[in-house]
Design a protein around this motif. Structure first.
Motif, PDB file in Angstrom:
ATOM      1  N   ARG A  14      37.213  19.553 -15.602  1.00  0.00           N
ATOM      2  CA  ARG A  14      36.060  18.665 -15.353  1.00  0.00           C
ATOM      3  C   ARG A  14      34.717  19.369 -15.523  1.00  0.00           C
ATOM      4  NH1 ARG A  14      38.283  16.303  -9.860  1.00  0.00           N
ATOM      5  NH2 ARG A  14      38.405  18.511  -9.694  1.00  0.00           N
ATOM      6  N   HIS A  15      34.671  20.668 -15.188  1.00  0.00           N
ATOM      7  CA  HIS A  15      33.415  21.435 -15.236  1.00  0.00           C
ATOM      8  C   HIS A  15      33.683  22.771 -15.932  1.00  0.00           C
ATOM      9  CE1 HIS A  15      31.805  18.558 -12.353  1.00  0.00           C
ATOM     10  NE2 HIS A  15      32.901  18.749 -11.637  1.00  0.00           N
ATOM     11  N   PRO A  16      33.796  22.773 -17.273  1.00  0.00           N
ATOM     12  CA  PRO A  16      34.213  23.981 -17.989  1.00  0.00           C
ATOM     13  C   PRO A  16      33.288  25.190 -17.797  1.00  0.00           C
ATOM     14  CG  PRO A  16      33.851  22.147 -19.515  1.00  0.00           C
ATOM     15  CD  PRO A  16      33.595  21.643 -18.153  1.00  0.00           C
ATOM     16  N   ARG A  17      32.038  24.969 -17.457  1.00  0.00           N
ATOM     17  CA  ARG A  17      31.111  26.092 -17.286  1.00  0.00           C
ATOM     18  C   ARG A  17      30.822  26.396 -15.828  1.00  0.00           C
ATOM     19  NH1 ARG A  17      27.267  25.767 -22.507  1.00  0.00           N
ATOM     20  NH2 ARG A  17      28.897  25.014 -23.852  1.00  0.00           N
ATOM     21  N   GLY A  18      31.622  25.851 -14.937  1.00  0.00           N
ATOM     22  CA  GLY A  18      31.403  26.035 -13.504  1.00  0.00           C
ATOM     23  C   GLY A  18      32.082  27.279 -12.958  1.00  0.00           C
ATOM     24  N   ASP A  19      32.229  27.303 -11.652  1.00  0.00           N
ATOM     25  CA  ASP A  19      32.775  28.466 -10.948  1.00  0.00           C
ATOM     26  C   ASP A  19      34.287  28.595 -11.042  1.00  0.00           C
ATOM     27  OD1 ASP A  19      30.243  28.944 -10.123  1.00  0.00           O
ATOM     28  OD2 ASP A  19      30.532  28.276  -8.073  1.00  0.00           O
ATOM     29  N   ALA A  20      34.982  27.527 -11.389  1.00  0.00           N
ATOM     30  CA  ALA A  20      36.447  27.563 -11.362  1.00  0.00           C
ATOM     31  C   ALA A  20      37.028  28.519 -12.392  1.00  0.00           C
ATOM     32  CB  ALA A  20      37.010  26.160 -11.563  1.00  0.00           C
ATOM     33  N   GLY A  21      36.403  28.645 -13.557  1.00  0.00           N
ATOM     34  CA  GLY A  21      36.929  29.520 -14.611  1.00  0.00           C
ATOM     35  C   GLY A  21      37.089  30.964 -14.161  1.00  0.00           C
ATOM     36  N   PRO A  22      36.004  31.604 -13.680  1.00  0.00           N
ATOM     37  CA  PRO A  22      36.153  32.995 -13.224  1.00  0.00           C
ATOM     38  C   PRO A  22      37.144  33.137 -12.068  1.00  0.00           C
ATOM     39  CG  PRO A  22      33.838  32.465 -13.537  1.00  0.00           C
ATOM     40  CD  PRO A  22      34.609  31.186 -13.706  1.00  0.00           C
TER      41      PRO A  22
END
Length: 161
Positions: A14-22
């Protein structure tokens, strides 16, 4: 942790540039990468060891705001943004102060010092943390007890009193 990782993955989609990736990448790392990070952790711990040769404790905030309100989502930590002076901040900004203490390898004792004010209502607890050297648990606990006598200290929420 499968449910937590599934929530992270859904948040990432839902938020590819958010905090979930790292955060998701941090749950899947090679042993070599972990060893590199561990070397850095040991260097940080050595610096704190040297610091505590001259000082008994470091007093710092627990988080950048009063305690966050409960939000009834067991696994979606990223769905909990908060405001600091009117600026929306990601949830993980809340853990930076206690992460500093955790990586030091030393003990930390949290001291509730007062309650915040939120839109005219009595707010949630605001705390400080006393960080000490490795093995210095009794020092941080004693400091917390002494400071607790001088401030409002712990006051149970009305629903728990």
């Amino acid at each position: 942790m499968p449910a937590a990782n599934a929530a992270l993955l859904a948040r990432l989609i839902r938020h590819p540039r958010g905090d979930a990736g790292p955060a998701l990448l941090g749950t899947f790392q090679s042993h070599y990468r972990w060893l590199q990070a561990h070397t850095v952790r040991n260097e940080i711990r050595q610096r704190w060891f040297e610091f505590f040769q001259d000082f008994d404790i470091v007093l710092m905030p627990v988080t950048s705001t009063a305690a966050p309100a409960h939000h009834n989502k067991l696994i979606d930590r990223f769905g909990r943004p908060f405001d600091v002076d009117g600026v929306r901040r990601p949830y993980w900004d809340q853990v930076k102060w206690n992460a500093l203490a955790n990586v030091s390898g030393g003990p930390v004792t949290t001291i509730p010092v007062r309650r915040g004010k939120s839109r005219g209502k009595s707010g949630l607890p605001i705390g400080l943390q006393a960080m000490g050297p490795s093995g210095g648990d009794l020092t941080t606990i004693e400091f917390a007890a002494l400071l607790g006598r001088e401030v409002d200290g712990f006051v149970p929420p009305p629903a728990f009193a």
